[in-house]
Design a protein around this motif. Structure first.
Motif, PDB file in Angstrom:
ATOM      1  N   ASP A 141       0.774   0.402  -6.421  1.00  0.00           N
ATOM      2  CA  ASP A 141       0.166   0.154  -5.107  1.00  0.00           C
ATOM      3  C   ASP A 141       0.803   1.058  -4.044  1.00  0.00           C
ATOM      4  O   ASP A 141       0.116   1.612  -3.182  1.00  0.00           O
ATOM      5  N   ALA A 142       2.125   1.233  -4.131  1.00  0.00           N
ATOM      6  CA  ALA A 142       2.824   2.084  -3.159  1.00  0.00           C
ATOM      7  C   ALA A 142       2.362   3.530  -3.291  1.00  0.00           C
ATOM      8  O   ALA A 142       2.137   4.224  -2.291  1.00  0.00           O
ATOM      9  N   ILE A 143       2.180   3.980  -4.543  1.00  0.00           N
ATOM     10  CA  ILE A 143       1.691   5.356  -4.762  1.00  0.00           C
ATOM     11  C   ILE A 143       0.273   5.496  -4.216  1.00  0.00           C
ATOM     12  O   ILE A 143      -0.059   6.468  -3.542  1.00  0.00           O
ATOM     13  N   LEU A 144      -0.562   4.509  -4.484  1.00  0.00           N
ATOM     14  CA  LEU A 144      -1.946   4.544  -3.993  1.00  0.00           C
ATOM     15  C   LEU A 144      -1.970   4.643  -2.469  1.00  0.00           C
ATOM     16  O   LEU A 144      -2.677   5.465  -1.890  1.00  0.00           O
ATOM     17  N   ARG A 145      -1.158   3.827  -1.814  1.00  0.00           N
ATOM     18  CA  ARG A 145      -1.143   3.839  -0.340  1.00  0.00           C
ATOM     19  C   ARG A 145      -0.631   5.178   0.195  1.00  0.00           C
ATOM     20  O   ARG A 145      -1.160   5.708   1.171  1.00  0.00           O
ATOM     21  N   GLU A 146       0.383   5.695  -0.480  1.00  0.00           N
ATOM     22  CA  GLU A 146       0.942   6.984  -0.050  1.00  0.00           C
ATOM     23  C   GLU A 146      -0.106   8.092  -0.177  1.00  0.00           C
ATOM     24  O   GLU A 146      -0.295   8.884   0.752  1.00  0.00           O
TER      25      GLU A 146
ATOM     26  N   HIS B  10       2.476   1.059  14.042  1.00  0.00           N
ATOM     27  CA  HIS B  10       1.065   1.288  13.744  1.00  0.00           C
ATOM     28  C   HIS B  10       0.682   0.751  12.358  1.00  0.00           C
ATOM     29  O   HIS B  10      -0.343   0.088  12.193  1.00  0.00           O
ATOM     30  N   ASP B  11       1.510   1.019  11.347  1.00  0.00           N
ATOM     31  CA  ASP B  11       1.105   0.615   9.990  1.00  0.00           C
ATOM     32  C   ASP B  11       1.159  -0.896   9.804  1.00  0.00           C
ATOM     33  O   ASP B  11       0.537  -1.445   8.901  1.00  0.00           O
ATOM     34  N   MET B  12       1.865  -1.584  10.678  1.00  0.00           N
ATOM     35  CA  MET B  12       1.890  -3.044  10.612  1.00  0.00           C
ATOM     36  C   MET B  12       0.615  -3.611  11.263  1.00  0.00           C
ATOM     37  O   MET B  12       0.004  -4.555  10.771  1.00  0.00           O
ATOM     38  N   VAL B  13       0.211  -2.974  12.352  1.00  0.00           N
ATOM     39  CA  VAL B  13      -0.929  -3.462  13.135  1.00  0.00           C
ATOM     40  C   VAL B  13      -2.273  -3.101  12.483  1.00  0.00           C
ATOM     41  O   VAL B  13      -3.244  -3.842  12.584  1.00  0.00           O
TER      42      VAL B  13
ATOM     43  N   PRO C 160     -16.456   6.231  -2.926  1.00  0.00           N
ATOM     44  CA  PRO C 160     -16.463   7.293  -3.945  1.00  0.00           C
ATOM     45  C   PRO C 160     -15.249   8.218  -3.757  1.00  0.00           C
ATOM     46  O   PRO C 160     -15.274   9.120  -2.935  1.00  0.00           O
ATOM     47  N   LEU C 161     -14.199   7.977  -4.503  1.00  0.00           N
ATOM     48  CA  LEU C 161     -12.970   8.753  -4.330  1.00  0.00           C
ATOM     49  C   LEU C 161     -13.134  10.163  -4.911  1.00  0.00           C
ATOM     50  O   LEU C 161     -13.744  10.329  -5.962  1.00  0.00           O
ATOM     51  N   PRO C 162     -12.581  11.168  -4.222  1.00  0.00           N
ATOM     52  CA  PRO C 162     -12.665  12.531  -4.754  1.00  0.00           C
ATOM     53  C   PRO C 162     -11.952  12.627  -6.109  1.00  0.00           C
ATOM     54  O   PRO C 162     -10.915  11.993  -6.312  1.00  0.00           O
ATOM     55  N   TYR C 163     -12.513  13.439  -6.984  1.00  0.00           N
ATOM     56  CA  TYR C 163     -11.964  13.568  -8.330  1.00  0.00           C
ATOM     57  C   TYR C 163     -10.503  14.042  -8.286  1.00  0.00           C
ATOM     58  O   TYR C 163      -9.652  13.550  -9.028  1.00  0.00           O
ATOM     59  N   GLU C 164     -10.201  14.971  -7.394  1.00  0.00           N
ATOM     60  CA  GLU C 164      -8.827  15.513  -7.318  1.00  0.00           C
ATOM     61  C   GLU C 164      -7.842  14.403  -6.992  1.00  0.00           C
ATOM     62  O   GLU C 164      -6.725  14.376  -7.495  1.00  0.00           O
ATOM     63  N   LEU C 165      -8.255  13.502  -6.097  1.00  0.00           N
ATOM     64  CA  LEU C 165      -7.371  12.389  -5.733  1.00  0.00           C
ATOM     65  C   LEU C 165      -7.149  11.480  -6.939  1.00  0.00           C
ATOM     66  O   LEU C 165      -6.016  11.082  -7.246  1.00  0.00           O
ATOM     67  N   LEU C 166      -8.227  11.202  -7.665  1.00  0.00           N
ATOM     68  CA  LEU C 166      -8.105  10.343  -8.851  1.00  0.00           C
ATOM     69  C   LEU C 166      -7.177  10.995  -9.883  1.00  0.00           C
ATOM     70  O   LEU C 166      -6.347  10.324 -10.502  1.00  0.00           O
ATOM     71  N   ALA C 167      -7.316  12.302 -10.032  1.00  0.00           N
ATOM     72  CA  ALA C 167      -6.479  13.010 -11.007  1.00  0.00           C
ATOM     73  C   ALA C 167      -5.008  12.936 -10.596  1.00  0.00           C
ATOM     74  O   ALA C 167      -4.111  12.705 -11.416  1.00  0.00           O
ATOM     75  N   LYS C 168      -4.766  13.097  -9.304  1.00  0.00           N
ATOM     76  CA  LYS C 168      -3.387  13.055  -8.812  1.00  0.00           C
ATOM     77  C   LYS C 168      -2.791  11.655  -8.983  1.00  0.00           C
ATOM     78  O   LYS C 168      -1.639  11.490  -9.401  1.00  0.00           O
TER      79      LYS C 168
ATOM     80  N   ALA D 169      -2.957   7.781   2.379  1.00  0.00           N
ATOM     81  CA  ALA D 169      -2.520   8.244   3.704  1.00  0.00           C
ATOM     82  C   ALA D 169      -2.533   9.765   3.735  1.00  0.00           C
ATOM     83  O   ALA D 169      -3.036  10.378   4.686  1.00  0.00           O
ATOM     84  N   ARG D 170      -2.027  10.374   2.661  1.00  0.00           N
ATOM     85  CA  ARG D 170      -1.974  11.834   2.591  1.00  0.00           C
ATOM     86  C   ARG D 170      -3.386  12.436   2.612  1.00  0.00           C
ATOM     87  O   ARG D 170      -3.610  13.499   3.188  1.00  0.00           O
ATOM     88  N   ALA D 171      -4.351  11.745   2.010  1.00  0.00           N
ATOM     89  CA  ALA D 171      -5.725  12.260   1.936  1.00  0.00           C
ATOM     90  C   ALA D 171      -6.538  11.881   3.180  1.00  0.00           C
ATOM     91  O   ALA D 171      -7.731  12.159   3.257  1.00  0.00           O
ATOM     92  N   GLY D 172      -5.895  11.238   4.150  1.00  0.00           N
ATOM     93  CA  GLY D 172      -6.604  10.848   5.379  1.00  0.00           C
ATOM     94  C   GLY D 172      -7.557   9.676   5.183  1.00  0.00           C
ATOM     95  O   GLY D 172      -8.474   9.470   5.965  1.00  0.00           O
ATOM     96  N   LEU D 173      -7.342   8.896   4.123  1.00  0.00           N
ATOM     97  CA  LEU D 173      -8.267   7.791   3.829  1.00  0.00           C
ATOM     98  C   LEU D 173      -7.744   6.429   4.278  1.00  0.00           C
ATOM     99  O   LEU D 173      -8.470   5.434   4.231  1.00  0.00           O
ATOM    100  N   ALA D 174      -6.484   6.387   4.731  1.00  0.00           N
ATOM    101  CA  ALA D 174      -5.839   5.090   4.985  1.00  0.00           C
ATOM    102  C   ALA D 174      -6.625   4.217   5.960  1.00  0.00           C
ATOM    103  O   ALA D 174      -6.837   3.038   5.705  1.00  0.00           O
TER     104      ALA D 174
END
Ligand code: XMP
Length: 428
Positions: free
Chosen positions: A331-336, A298-301, A390-398, A339-344
């Motif tokens: 970039d790897a942290i951002l993608r991770e 899935h992540d390749m497609v 508009p990214l959530p502030y909590e995500l930006l902080a993390k 995905a965790r925040a359901g934004l991927a």
């Protein structure tokens, strides 16, 4: 063989929309120029009807264009639509869908047999027919299009296909490993893995100009690919992941080219191959559906777009290995975290860039002098314009915490709020 409806381009800017709508109703559709010849029309199997799609670009070089006699004389059902005169597409999309539905099913009596499984079946047969018992070569980057071509060709001709994966050191974290895992191991393909990391990074050392970086990248890729091709005996075909938008964007008779169709051009004359381009009639979502049906991960497609020069244009200015690693790790942290925040799957493109300047900070009670990471997350339809997610502030902080604590050489995180225009999506 599937039924097809032709959309004839008479200067409409909705050709693609109409063709996609017809396909979404289960009937194959493709766009053709107004001057389609009798021979070209006769060569198209199972044409059930023709839509003459007029519009604002109908006057070409001072002349109002019309469909060729071959089209009018074909005896096929014709639907004529124009924005100046005669019937028009309804501006209401549900009503427009109904107009299309009535024409293709009630009038043309087309069968709704366009689907991924039929496409794969037909292409497998077509590839076998084209290639016979000859050898085929494919540059497999691991991006969506080349991966789907590889999977389709493996299904059709197995080890008559050789995939060459060039690791130029500018891929995202885990990508070269995934190519080896999926194609080399799971699909048991003939995979030539070329470790060209040093070669590319040596060539790029000290080069700060973005266009020069792109040029070196492209040229070096061709050289590496050429060297690998010369090592193989008896290859007559080159497979490519050209898709339908690449062809449409190369320009039509009523609209000038958006961009030139980029393929593995630039190979020397004695290394010319016949092309195998099984996806050249598919839109991106259809390519993805095909990848799913062929069992690719899935992540390749569903991978977000990634520039050809890779992380090279996100390691701003002259690339150094340590800063390139900072781009890759951030970039790897951002993608991770996306995905965790359901934004991927929701954000069109998101990545990090690391500029070549440092700022002062405090780390472990000591002065630090390190780079910032820039976060970019954009949404767009066609990449010509883009708006900021508009990214959530909590995500930006993390993200800030993780990047400044886990990525070597980083002591600040910045969030780029610039839409396109005025900024481009990439920084270089
Ligand atoms: P820009 O930065 O021009 O990017 O707003 C628009 C889209 O194109 C991608 N991009 C590239 N893709 N080769 C590519 O294949 C390139 O040199 C290149 N430069 C930008 C970018 O990632 C975005 O999706």
């Amino acid at each position: 063989m599937q039924d097809r409806i032709l959309v004839i381009d008479l200067g409409s800017n909705q050709n693609t929309d109409i063709a996609r709508e017809i396909r979404s109703l289960g009937v194959f559709s493709e766009i053709h120029p107004h001057d389609l010849s009798e021979e070209s029309l006769a060569a198209l199997p199972n044409v059930k009807g023709i839509i003459l799609n007029g519009g604002p670009n109908r006057v070409v070089d001072g002349v109002t264009i019309d469909a060729s006699e071959a089209i009018y004389d074909s005896g096929l059902p014709i639907l004529k639509v124009d924005h100046q005169e005669g019937p028009k597409w309804s501006p209401d999309l549900a009503k427009r869908r109904e107009q299309i539905r009535m024409f293709i099913f009630d009038i043309c009596q087309a069968e709704a047999d366009w689907n991924v499984d039929n496409f794969i079946k037909e292409q497998v047969a077509a590839i076998r027919e084209q290639v016979g018992d000859k050898q085929v070569l494919l540059a497999l980057s691991g991006g969506v299009d080349s991966s789907v071509v590889a999977a389709l060709l493996i299904k059709a001709i197995g080890n008559q296909l050789t995939c060459v994966h060039v690791n130029h050191g500018l891929l995202r974290k885990g990508e070269p490993e995934q190519v080896v895992e999926v194609f080399g191991k799971k699909l048991d393909a003939n995979l030539v893995y070329v470790d060209a990391v040093d070669r590319f990074l040596d060539k790029l050392a000290g080069v700060a100009d973005p266009e020069q970086k792109r040029k070196i990248n492209g040229e070096e890729f061709i050289r590496v690919f050429e060297e690998e091709a010369r090592k193989l005996d008896g290859v007559e075909f080159l497979a490519q992941g050209t898709i339908y938008p690449d062809i449409i964007e190369s320009g039509t008779k009523t609209v000038k080219a958006v961009k030139s169709h980029h393929n593995v051009g630039g190979l020397p004359d004695d290394l010319q191959f016949e092309l195998v381009e099984p996806l050249n009639m598919l839109f991106k979502d259809e390519v993805r559906a095909c990848g799913d049906a062929l069992g690719l991960p899935h992540d390749m497609v569903y991978r977000q777009p990634f520039p050809g020069p890779g992380l090279g244009v996100r390691c701003l200015g002259a690339i150094t290995r340590d800063r390139l690693e900072a781009v890759r790790e951030s970039d790897a942290i951002l993608r991770e975290e996306f995905a965790r925040a359901g934004l991927a799957g929701k954000v069109w493109q998101y990545f990090t860039a690391v500029p070549d300047f440092k700022s002062v900070g405090v780390k472990d009670d000591a002065r630090s002098f390190e780079w910032p990471v820039i976060i970019r997350a954009v949404n767009t339809v066609d990449a010509m314009t883009a708006s900021i997610e508009p990214l959530p502030y909590e995500l930006l902080a993390k993200l800030t915490y993780r990047m400044t604590h886990e990525v070597k050489g980083i002591n600040r995180v910045l969030y780029d709020l610039t839409p396109k225009p005025v900024g481009t999506i990439e920084w270089e």
